[in-house]
Design a protein around this motif. Structure first.
Motif, short mmCIF file in Angstrom:
data_model
loop_
_atom_site.label_atom_id
_atom_site.label_comp_id
_atom_site.label_asym_id
_atom_site.label_seq_id
_atom_site.Cartn_x
_atom_site.Cartn_y
_atom_site.Cartn_z
N ALA A 72 0.79 -1.26 -0.03
CA ALA A 72 0.07 0.09 0.12
C ALA A 72 0.63 1.19 0.11
O ALA A 72 0.56 2.26 -0.76
N ALA A 73 1.93 1.41 1.01
CA ALA A 73 2.63 2.62 1.21
C ALA A 73 3.71 2.68 -0.33
O ALA A 73 3.77 3.86 -0.60
N SER A 74 3.82 1.60 -0.99
CA SER A 74 4.82 1.85 -2.06
C SER A 74 4.06 2.34 -3.28
O SER A 74 4.66 2.77 -4.16
N GLN A 75 2.75 2.28 -3.31
CA GLN A 75 2.07 2.72 -4.55
C GLN A 75 2.20 4.14 -4.68
O GLN A 75 2.42 4.77 -5.80
N ALA A 76 2.57 4.99 -3.82
CA ALA A 76 2.72 6.44 -3.99
C ALA A 76 4.15 6.61 -3.50
O ALA A 76 4.67 7.91 -3.86
N GLY A 77 5.06 5.73 -3.18
CA GLY A 77 6.37 6.04 -2.74
C GLY A 77 6.34 6.29 -1.50
O GLY A 77 5.71 7.14 -0.69
N ILE A 78 7.48 5.57 -0.56
CA ILE A 78 7.68 5.79 0.75
C ILE A 78 8.49 6.94 0.96
O ILE A 78 9.71 7.10 0.46
N ALA A 79 8.27 8.22 1.81
CA ALA A 79 8.80 9.34 2.01
C ALA A 79 9.62 9.20 3.41
O ALA A 79 10.70 9.89 3.27
N ALA A 80 9.27 8.43 4.27
CA ALA A 80 9.76 8.38 5.51
C ALA A 80 9.43 7.08 6.16
O ALA A 80 8.33 6.50 6.13
N ALA A 81 10.15 6.37 7.05
CA ALA A 81 10.03 5.14 7.82
C ALA A 81 10.79 5.50 9.26
O ALA A 81 11.70 5.91 9.29
N HIS A 82 9.81 4.92 10.19
CA HIS A 82 10.37 5.15 11.76
C HIS A 82 9.98 3.96 12.44
O HIS A 82 9.08 3.42 12.18
N GLU A 83 10.93 3.58 13.47
CA GLU A 83 10.54 2.45 14.37
C GLU A 83 9.78 2.94 15.58
O GLU A 83 9.88 4.31 15.74
#
Length: 266
Positions: free
Chosen positions: A99-110
């Protein structure tokens, strides 16, 4: 602010209601949309595909997804933001990425800051104690970097999506998931089947678990007689199998993950 919620919790137990309560205590103004809680238990791939199919129809907001067979283990709890401003909360097991990759991942955090979790975190119910509080705080405007350290998106867990094989005049596909009507979604598009000359009205042969069946390519359920197996394009642009006024999964003894071969009927 909207929070969408998808899980494999079902509705028989108190899990969904408890998560709603946690979110509403933190963000009482948030509107919660339940996408589904009918994902089969531990079916991460099916949850990921349903989330990817539906998120574009949801308001931009926080998307909470919990299908988490690794709860209590080494898998990371994460939050992602895509290029459209949508935020995804859930386990780092591949569930969120399609789902998130459809628009491109801008940020990721734990998710690592205890200020945005419940005081005590159960080893078996991170949905209540960790993911729901994080989703609610995000809905209230808390920044992603407040919830924990950044994560390299390239290091996130990815699912092994089934590959399609077109060879020898046929298509080797995979059954992705079965809905509550018994319709079976395949990893196929209309372009894939039309490349073999399978058009509306074309009769095809299905080989599944050593058995052979016949189906017809159709536009709608109304194009087939009751009891006929049809191959059709569903509302999410997947090719699917169905039986007019029946359950294709029951008749074909089908389950997600099985392989199927489709050829023109002789």
């Amino acid at each position: 602010m909207f929070i969408t919620f998808l899980s494999d919790f079902g509705l028989k137990d108190d899990f969904v209601g408890t998560c709603h309560g946690v979110m509403k205590r933190i963000a009482p103004e948030a509107q919660i949309i339940d996408i589904t809680h009918g994902i089969p238990p531990q079916a991460v791939l099916q949850g990921a595909l349903v989330l990817a199919n539906t998120v574009g129809f949801m308001p931009v907001g926080v998307h909470l997804a919990i299908v988490d067979p690794g709860v209590g283990g080494p898998r990371r709890p994460i939050v992602l933001r895509d290029e459209e401003g949508r935020t995804y909360v859930g386990p780092d097991n591949g569930l969120l990425l399609p789902a998130a990759s459809q628009a491109g991942i801008a940020a990721a955090h734990e998710l690592a800051n205890p200020d945005y979790a419940l005081e005590t975190i159960s080893r078996t119910f991170h949905g209540r104690d960790l993911f729901s509080p994080a989703a609610a705080h995000l809905a209230r405007g808390v920044a992603l970097d407040e919830l924990g350290p950044p994560v390299d998106p390239e290091g996130l867990v990815r699912l092994d999506l089934p590959e399609l094989v077109v060879a020898d005049g046929g298509i080797a596909a995979t059954l992705l998931y079965v809905d509550s009507f018994g319709n079976i979604a395949l990893n196929l598009t209309r372009d894939d089947v039309e490349s073999l000359g399978i058009l509306s009205g074309t009769r095809v042969e299905l080989e599944l678990a050593g058995e052979r069946y016949y189906a017809v390519m159709a536009r709608t359920f109304a194009d087939a007689r009751p009891g006929d197996v049809i191959l059709y394009e569903d509302s999410y642009k997947n090719m699917s199998l169905a039986i007019s006024r029946g359950s294709a999964a029951r008749m074909l003894h089908a389950a997600p993950g099985q392989g199927i071969r489709i050829t023109l009927a002789g």
